[in-house]
Design an enzyme around this catalytic site. Structure first.
Site, PDB file in Angstrom:
ATOM      1  N   VAL A 279       0.489  -4.651   9.944  1.00 52.71           N
ATOM      2  CA  VAL A 279       0.882  -5.377   8.865  1.00 52.71           C
ATOM      3  C   VAL A 279      -0.214  -5.568   7.801  1.00 52.71           C
ATOM      4  O   VAL A 279      -1.347  -5.652   8.025  1.00 52.71           O
ATOM      5  CB  VAL A 279       0.978  -6.936   9.751  1.00 52.71           C
ATOM      6  CG1 VAL A 279       1.315  -7.980   8.565  1.00 52.71           C
ATOM      7  CG2 VAL A 279       1.866  -6.880  10.606  1.00 52.71           C
ATOM      8  N   HIS A 280       0.102  -5.397   6.242  1.00 56.07           N
ATOM      9  CA  HIS A 280      -0.779  -5.368   5.332  1.00 56.07           C
ATOM     10  C   HIS A 280      -0.861  -6.966   4.935  1.00 56.07           C
ATOM     11  O   HIS A 280       0.281  -7.874   4.786  1.00 56.07           O
ATOM     12  CB  HIS A 280      -0.075  -4.737   4.282  1.00 56.07           C
ATOM     13  CG  HIS A 280       0.048  -3.392   4.590  1.00 56.07           C
ATOM     14  ND1 HIS A 280      -0.869  -2.315   4.425  1.00 56.07           N
ATOM     15  CD2 HIS A 280       1.181  -2.614   5.156  1.00 56.07           C
ATOM     16  CE1 HIS A 280      -0.619  -1.230   4.639  1.00 56.07           C
ATOM     17  NE2 HIS A 280       0.686  -1.328   5.201  1.00 56.07           N
ATOM     18  N   ILE A 281      -1.913  -7.666   4.476  1.00 55.44           N
ATOM     19  CA  ILE A 281      -2.049  -8.698   4.021  1.00 55.44           C
ATOM     20  C   ILE A 281      -2.750  -8.441   2.686  1.00 55.44           C
ATOM     21  O   ILE A 281      -3.733  -7.746   2.610  1.00 55.44           O
ATOM     22  CB  ILE A 281      -2.904  -9.819   4.735  1.00 55.44           C
ATOM     23  CG1 ILE A 281      -2.390  -9.874   6.308  1.00 55.44           C
ATOM     24  CG2 ILE A 281      -3.127 -10.899   4.127  1.00 55.44           C
ATOM     25  CD1 ILE A 281      -3.145 -10.480   7.269  1.00 55.44           C
TER      26      ILE A 281
END
Length: 121
Positions: A110-112
């Protein structure tokens, strides 16, 4: 080692199992525990770009099963905490995961991110 070189020249299909998880010392780590790892992306697309991965291999969000529940729960709890911090510090945050052909590394991640894009799409 410079974190931006951690993935330099990598040609496999699971950067996380092959490089990031076994070598967190090559990364700018945000958080690490027995289930999950969060670190600043080695080639960021945004001004702030953090990646969160489960340490146990799960191919993607849509491939996760009931057997993966504890790892996915730990992943989402860390995504929430990191996103909360990014939002608090920078005023905004986005959370993204890719699937299928959009997923360069075949490991759930997951990219934040926040801020301006720093590289072309």
């Amino acid at each position: 080692m410079d974190p931006s070189s951690a993935g330099a020249g990598y040609r496999g299909d699971d950067f996380y199992c092959d490089v990031a998880i076994p070598h967190p010392d090559r990364l700018e780590v945000v958080h690490e525990d027995d289930r999950v790892l969060a670190f600043h992306h080695t080639r960021p697309f945004w001004a702030v770009h953090i990646v969160v991965v489960p340490k146990r291999h799960i191919p993607s969000l849509t491939a996760a099963t009931a057997a993966d529940e504890a790892d996915v729960r730990a992943l989402l709890e860390l995504v929430q905490a990191v996103a909360r911090e990014v939002e608090s510090t920078h005023g905004a945050a986005a959370v993204l995961t890719n699937l299928g052909a959009y997923q360069d590394s075949k490991h759930l991640h997951v990219h934040i991110h926040s801020g301006n894009r720093v590289v072309a799409p």
